[in-house]
Scaffold this motif. Structure first.
Motif, mmCIF file in Angstrom:
data_model
loop_
_atom_site.group_PDB
_atom_site.id
_atom_site.type_symbol
_atom_site.label_atom_id
_atom_site.label_comp_id
_atom_site.label_asym_id
_atom_site.label_seq_id
_atom_site.Cartn_x
_atom_site.Cartn_y
_atom_site.Cartn_z
ATOM 1 N N GLU A 187 12.707 8.472 6.092
ATOM 2 C CA GLU A 187 13.289 9.482 5.774
ATOM 3 C C GLU A 187 13.176 9.204 3.499
ATOM 4 N N LEU A 188 12.137 9.006 2.257
ATOM 5 C CA LEU A 188 12.668 9.168 1.209
ATOM 6 C C LEU A 188 12.475 10.623 0.507
ATOM 7 N N ASN B 267 0.992 -1.337 0.062
ATOM 8 C CA ASN B 267 -0.232 0.112 0.049
ATOM 9 C C ASN B 267 0.222 0.907 0.368
ATOM 10 N N PHE B 268 2.062 0.979 0.772
ATOM 11 C CA PHE B 268 2.776 2.530 0.727
ATOM 12 C C PHE B 268 3.442 3.058 -0.388
ATOM 13 N N LEU B 269 3.820 1.235 -1.283
ATOM 14 C CA LEU B 269 4.516 2.090 -2.687
ATOM 15 C C LEU B 269 3.251 2.751 -3.692
ATOM 16 N N SER C 171 10.661 0.403 -4.616
ATOM 17 C CA SER C 171 11.251 -0.372 -3.128
ATOM 18 C C SER C 171 12.586 -0.381 -3.034
ATOM 19 N N LEU C 172 13.485 0.159 -4.857
ATOM 20 C CA LEU C 172 14.948 0.325 -3.496
ATOM 21 C C LEU C 172 15.069 1.001 -2.574
ATOM 22 N N ALA C 173 14.056 2.043 -3.236
ATOM 23 C CA ALA C 173 14.341 3.031 -2.148
ATOM 24 C C ALA C 173 13.354 3.042 -1.005
ATOM 25 N N LEU C 174 12.648 2.705 -0.424
ATOM 26 C CA LEU C 174 12.379 1.876 1.381
ATOM 27 C C LEU C 174 13.338 0.944 1.626
ATOM 28 N N CYS C 175 14.127 0.184 0.575
ATOM 29 C CA CYS C 175 14.361 -0.671 1.374
ATOM 30 C C CYS C 175 15.906 -0.549 1.798
#
Length: 657
Positions: free
Chosen positions: A140-141, A75-77, A122-126
């Protein structure tokens, strides 16, 4: 400790053995079913695309989503993808999610592999999804103008204390029949308390008791067509009234351009505030923040929960923060750190800390042989190993933060006085006055005592001198930072950093030969390979004065007029809290980090920024509990003198022994 989700992978789809349900649906015929369902239920029925396209273009604005059940993060992505496509550049997305059993990083990556169009997100989150701890984790992104506030806890514990105003709710988690504990009155009560006019919600379930609970809480609820085989779902709006416009963000002055001031300015600027930083020197990071190397690791004792929790939270937060700044390898390098226990007392501390915090995944205990292999040099005692520990160049980090377009820097401007007129603060320097600030943050270390003589803070100076030496054959193999009575870094550009002396009560900053020799002698205690280190030559040295507090905790928070506090009577019939005190008047303090400011200041600055904006009626997600915030209050010693110990709720350690 953090308990991760126990999964089975069925046809490549994550399945919860605890709740007997899938996290999302997928099949060979419909591999994107889970993403399509998320878009239908949560994005479409919260009308996010239309609402984000209507956000104000010419000034900063904030949008808050609260989700129950982070799960795979799908949901976040999906929300982040839509945000990137349709929200204005001036807007910031705050996504708050609650998860009792988070995925491991490996499981998260495996789940996201189902959705290749989300690969960049996904890469930014991971990259941020590491060193997670029980409680509140802030990821933080900045490249996406988004933040993820991830509560790793039981929703029943989080919901009653949630302090935010949501614009939209994602009621996810497992179905009510699988997870009835979440779908209780505490959820609906929280939604009523934490919603603003025109706040929306959406959920995949159409269960009658959920609909009735939402209606009782004040939501207008409608049944909508569900996705795929699900016939119905629920969506609705809080009170169906027009949403009021957000108040203008405060203009803030920050006094001091060390790590505390720069971090405070940075986090306020990233949230859209106009910030002016005033520094008396002719360059930023002129004090202790000007050392060429600073270590990022927590020193824990397993005896003081508040101090340990500040160290743990700051450690994981600061590592993510400095990585987000994009510093190059000359300014920020992860190399791991070994904390040696040389004395009997230190060995006991090593064992106690490992037993208490080893399950968090931030550290582990290693014996002398293992430590020697990790370090690349001979060590003789058990050690704590922090595999993510790093060193950073504080001055470069400070300059990078102050380069933000919302920050204005005023050098060679020593602020000599503060005054308040017509709800605004004025700053007086030797050459001119500066006016029109809604808030002021005093972050000038020990000089805060002169500027704020009635603050009640106890600021203790601590002198420290560090040095740099050319590498030697015995030191060349060193692969990790070594830390004991002092520290030594691995070789970088042919040099090692070492230090630092610790002289409480000494504010001198002149270089001293005896301190250089003390640092060289310290190296011998780190490894028997360094027995000739005392004869090395110090090629660079720097001394500075840090300031600390009697309880080794920083002073962070609003400063209330002492006269107003003295005339305040707390209620005797109920347990008092800070709402019983006079309202904050826009004066804040951020000082007294001692020798750990490089690690603790960014976390405290982020917490302070959210709390400050809350005082100006911008209810963004908070990054710490009220009880923890109280323990950092700059007037905590004065509260005790006034007999108000009950205000300072003892912080309850949330980490299992």
């Amino acid at each position: 400790m953090t308990t991760h989700a126990v999964l089975e992978w069925r046809a490549g789809v994550p399945y919860s053995t605890q709740f007997d349900d899938v996290y999302f649906s997928a099949s060979a015929e419909h591999p994107q079913h889970g993403l399509a369902e998320t878009r239908h239920v949560f994005l479409q029925h919260n009308a996010l695309q239309q609402r984000w396209q209507q956000l104000t273009l010419d000034r900063p604005c904030h949008f808050v989503i609260v989700e129950t059940g982070f799960g795979s993060g799908l949901n976040f992505l999906a929300a982040l993808q839509l945000w990137r496509q349709h929200a204005p550049a001036s807007a910031h997305l705050h996504f708050v999610s609650i998860e009792i059993a988070p995925f491991t990083l490996q499981d998260l990556q495996q789940a996201h592999a189902h959705f290749p169009e989300l690969a960049e997100l996904s890469l930014a989150l991971c990259q941020q999804y590491r060193l997670l701890q029980p409680g509140i984790n802030q990821l933080e992104l900045p490249a996406f103008s988004a933040s993820l506030t991830l509560h790793i806890a039981d929703a029943a514990q989080v919901l009653p204390t949630l302090n935010v105003k949501a614009d939209a709710w994602f009621l996810d988690g497992f179905a009510p029949s699988k997870n009835p504990q979440m779908w209780q009155s505490a959820l609906f009560d929280c939604m009523a308390r934490c919603s603003r006019p025109a706040t929306t919600f959406a959920t995949f379930t159409s269960a009658g008791f959920v609909r009735r609970g939402l209606q009782a809480a004040g939501f207008v609820v409608e049944k909508k067509t569900g996705y795929g085989a699900k016939r119905e779902m629920l969506a609705g709006v809080w009170q169906a009234a027009a949403s009021p416009q957000q108040q203008p963000l405060p203009k803030v002055a920050v006094i001091g351009a060390g790590i505390a001031g720069c971090s405070s300015a940075w986090f306020l600027a990233t949230l859209g505030c106009e910030v002016h930083v005033f520094e008396r020197a002719d360059q930023i990071a002129n004090g202790a923040s000007g050392n060429p190397r600073g270590m990022l690791y927590p020193r824990l004792n397993a005896e003081k929960p508040m101090n340990d929790q500040l160290a743990l939270r700051s450690y994981s937060f600061s590592l993510r923060h400095y990585a987000n700044l994009g510093l190059d390898q000359d300014a920020f390098k992860t190399c791991g750190l070994l904390q040696a226990g040389g004395s009997t007392r230190e060995q006991k501390r090593v064992h106690k800390v490992a037993a208490r915090y080893g399950s968090l995944g931030l550290l582990k205990q290693v014996d002398a042989a293992q430590a020697s292999e990790l370090a690349g040099v001979t060590l003789t005692t058990d050690c704590l190993y922090f595999d993510q520990a790093a060193w950073v160049n504080p001055a470069v980090a400070c300059r990078t933060m102050l380069a933000h377009s919302n920050i204005h820097v005023h050098l060679q401007q020593e602020i000599l006085g503060l005054s308040r007129q017509d709800q605004a603060w004025q700053l007086q320097s030797a050459t001119q006055d500066y006016a029109g600030f809604a808030a002021v943050i005093v972050a000038n270390a020990a000089d805060a005592a002169t500027l704020l003589p009635d603050s009640g803070m106890c600021l203790n100076p601590v002198r420290g001198q560090m040095g740099m030496i050319a590498t030697q054959a015995a030191m060349q193999p060193l692969k990790t930072i070594l830390c004991g009575e002092g520290y030594l870094t691995p070789v970088h550009d042919g040099m090692h950093a070492m230090g630092a002396t610790f002289a409480a009560g000494d504010a001198g900053i002149e270089l001293r030969d005896e301190d250089n020799q003390s640092n060289l002698n310290m190296l011998r205690s780190l490894s028997p390979q360094f027995d000739q280190a005392g004869a090395a030559e110090v090629t660079y040295a720097r001394a500075s004065s840090r300031c600390g507090s009697p309880d080794y905790l920083p002073y962070v928070g609003p400063l209330l007029p002492a006269a107003d506090l003295a005339s305040t009577e707390l209620p005797s019939t109920a347990k008092p809290d800070f709402s019983d005190l006079p309202a904050a008047q826009g004066l804040y303090v951020h000082v007294a980090h001692g020798s750990k400011g490089l690690m603790t200041a960014p976390y405290c600055a982020a917490v302070l920024a959210r709390r400050l904006l809350h005082d100006f009626d911008l209810h963004l997600p908070q990054l710490t509990e009220d009880s923890f915030w109280a323990g950092l209050h700059p007037q905590r010693h004065l509260f005790r003198q006034l007999g108000w110990k009950q205000l300072l709720h003892p912080f309850k350690d949330q980490v299992a022994a």
